[in-house]
Design a protein around this motif. Sequence first.
Motif, short mmCIF file in Angstrom:
data_model
loop_
_atom_site.label_atom_id
_atom_site.label_comp_id
_atom_site.label_asym_id
_atom_site.label_seq_id
_atom_site.Cartn_x
_atom_site.Cartn_y
_atom_site.Cartn_z
N ARG A 309 0.85 -1.18 0.00
CA ARG A 309 0.00 0.00 0.00
C ARG A 309 0.89 1.23 0.00
NH1 ARG A 309 -2.21 1.59 4.15
NH2 ARG A 309 -1.18 0.13 5.55
N CYS A 310 0.34 2.28 -0.52
CA CYS A 310 1.07 3.55 -0.54
C CYS A 310 1.30 4.02 0.90
CB CYS A 310 0.18 4.54 -1.30
SG CYS A 310 0.83 6.15 -1.37
N VAL A 311 2.56 4.34 1.25
CA VAL A 311 2.83 4.71 2.65
C VAL A 311 3.04 6.21 2.85
CG1 VAL A 311 3.77 2.49 3.37
CG2 VAL A 311 5.28 4.16 2.29
N HIS A 312 2.81 6.99 1.79
CA HIS A 312 2.89 8.45 1.93
C HIS A 312 1.52 9.04 1.67
CE1 HIS A 312 7.04 7.33 0.67
NE2 HIS A 312 7.35 8.23 1.60
N GLU A 313 1.35 10.27 2.16
CA GLU A 313 0.12 10.98 1.80
C GLU A 313 0.44 11.74 0.51
OE1 GLU A 313 -3.16 13.98 3.80
OE2 GLU A 313 -1.15 13.83 4.65
N LEU A 314 -0.13 11.28 -0.58
CA LEU A 314 0.17 11.91 -1.87
C LEU A 314 -0.96 12.85 -2.24
CD1 LEU A 314 1.50 8.80 -3.84
CD2 LEU A 314 2.83 10.63 -2.82
N LEU A 315 -0.68 14.16 -2.20
CA LEU A 315 -1.75 15.13 -2.49
C LEU A 315 -1.48 15.79 -3.84
CD1 LEU A 315 -2.00 16.86 1.02
CD2 LEU A 315 -3.50 15.11 0.05
N PHE A 316 -2.13 15.29 -4.85
CA PHE A 316 -2.01 15.90 -6.19
C PHE A 316 -3.18 16.86 -6.35
CE2 PHE A 316 1.29 13.84 -8.77
CZ PHE A 316 1.76 12.90 -7.85
N GLU A 317 -2.90 18.14 -6.33
CA GLU A 317 -4.00 19.10 -6.53
C GLU A 317 -4.54 18.92 -7.94
OE1 GLU A 317 -3.11 23.07 -5.36
OE2 GLU A 317 -2.52 22.42 -3.36
N PRO A 318 -5.85 19.10 -8.14
CA PRO A 318 -6.42 18.85 -9.46
C PRO A 318 -5.62 19.59 -10.54
CG PRO A 318 -8.13 19.47 -7.90
CD PRO A 318 -6.83 19.59 -7.18
N ALA A 319 -5.18 18.83 -11.53
CA ALA A 319 -4.34 19.44 -12.57
C ALA A 319 -5.19 20.35 -13.45
CB ALA A 319 -3.70 18.35 -13.40
N PRO A 320 -4.70 21.55 -13.76
CA PRO A 320 -5.48 22.45 -14.63
C PRO A 320 -5.57 21.90 -16.05
CG PRO A 320 -3.34 23.39 -14.09
CD PRO A 320 -3.42 22.10 -13.37
N ALA A 321 -6.60 22.35 -16.77
CA ALA A 321 -6.81 21.83 -18.15
C ALA A 321 -5.91 22.60 -19.12
CB ALA A 321 -8.27 21.98 -18.53
N TRP A 322 -4.64 22.65 -18.82
CA TRP A 322 -3.72 23.39 -19.68
C TRP A 322 -3.10 22.45 -20.72
CZ3 TRP A 322 -0.66 25.75 -14.99
CH2 TRP A 322 -1.44 26.74 -14.40
N VAL A 323 -2.65 23.10 -21.78
CA VAL A 323 -1.90 22.35 -22.79
C VAL A 323 -0.52 22.98 -22.89
CG1 VAL A 323 -1.74 21.76 -25.24
CG2 VAL A 323 -3.94 21.64 -24.07
N ILE A 352 3.39 14.41 0.48
CA ILE A 352 3.95 14.98 -0.75
C ILE A 352 2.81 15.71 -1.46
CG2 ILE A 352 4.92 14.40 -3.02
CD1 ILE A 352 5.98 11.88 -1.05
N ARG A 353 3.09 16.99 -1.77
CA ARG A 353 2.04 17.82 -2.36
C ARG A 353 2.51 18.29 -3.72
NH1 ARG A 353 -1.86 20.42 0.78
NH2 ARG A 353 -0.70 19.77 2.62
#
Length: 444
Positions: A309-323, A352-353
């Motif tokens: 199982r993942c042992v870190h708190e991985l916080l990926f903020e919603p990625a913007p709809a950029w190109v 990890i953010r």
Amino acid sequence: MLMPVFSLLLWTALAAGLGWWLSGAFVAAASALAAASLCFGAMVWKLQRLERWLAGPDLNSDVAWRGLWLEIAQRIQRLIKQRDKQVAVHEQRLQHFLQAIQASPNGVTLLDDQGRIEWFNDTAAAHLGLDIRRDRLQHVVHLVRDPVFAKYFAQTQHDAEVVIEGRSQSVAHSVKLSVQLHAYGEGRQLLLTRDITSIALADAMRRDFVANVSHEIRTPLTVLSGFVETLQSIPLPEDERQRYLDLMAVQASRMQSLVADLLTLSQLEGSLPPGMNEKISVQEMMTQVASDAQALSAMLSGQDSDQRRCVHELLFEPAPAWVLLGVRSELLSAISNLVSNAVRYTPAGGTIRVAWTRDAEQVILSVNDTGPGIAPEHLPRLSERFYRVDRSRSRETGGTGLGLAITKHVAQRHGGELRIESHVGQGSTFMLVLPVSRLEPQAG
Ligand code: ADP
């Protein structure tokens, strides 16, 4: 020249005739002598005037003479004007030569037949620490005091160049000069100097790089060949054999990662800067990065493969709809390196953010972790190849020591930079900064 002689003869004959007519032969002879002396005296006086005029300061002034003397004076004036013109042309040509030598990126010093300095350009002055007022006509060996140069100067042949220490502005920064003497004229010599500090530095870096790569490859190779030898010579129980094979697989994959990173680096160095044609969806790229990070965190947990199982708190903020406009594989590799470093160096339970932000000029991907942080003295060197703060942690987690070098390279190729902020005990933030021009306009 005929005129003065003719007038001398005429006046002498006239005086002799008059003397003869008045009082006979004796008076005729005396009159002729007197007339000849007078004419001769007049000639000498005019010659002296001419001599004084020639020695005078202004030969171009109008002269108040007549006849032959005027002609002589005018011819002299014409010759002088011609000579002045030639001198001006030569002078101008000399100035052009000197300007060209001044513009040379190499140092040029002219030595006389005694080895004394006659002239040098500004580059030579900077290379050798010379001063034209102080050092003109000084012997070059007294001023360029490197023993290598003294030995070289004493040789009769100077076919090859030698490397000496140049004058540098700071003690920490040494300057390497390549110098060569070339003979010219009668016993004169031309001393050419070239700053090869950056070439010498690149050479040293290349040697270090080869040494580092050899070292990095030798370590897993030694382990692998040790295991191979053991498996070949000792019959092992099945579980032991399996353990050895697993360890061998780890070493082999370490070498694979190293070779892959080396290839990536050499491709980055050898290819043209990224164009603006490839369109990269930030959301799609971040989905892949997030799932890789989770897998890595689970793998590093040390748990059995079926219950990882993942042992870190991985916080990926919603990625913007950029190109983004650039090279997808390069940007993915740069971002993956930052995220995987955060996972690998942050102990289990840490956070990890990952977030994207932008302002009028920049687009920034920041990866923040609550890991051990990095001491300030390491920060400027982190993106050097094979530089590691925590060598054992890097090895344990499969690091190659090339991740940040690749990330920095990718950032720079896309017109951006890699920024690092970190404090020991407070975690780190690594930022991939790209110019806003890398964002597709309508999507921004
Ligand atoms: P490696 O493969 O060793 O991780 P990198 O070039 O990616 O090589 O990183 C260089 C060094 O920087 C690492 O060895 C590690 O000491 C340090 N480092 C990188 N990222 C972090 C981080 N998030 N936290 C602490 N140290 C880090």
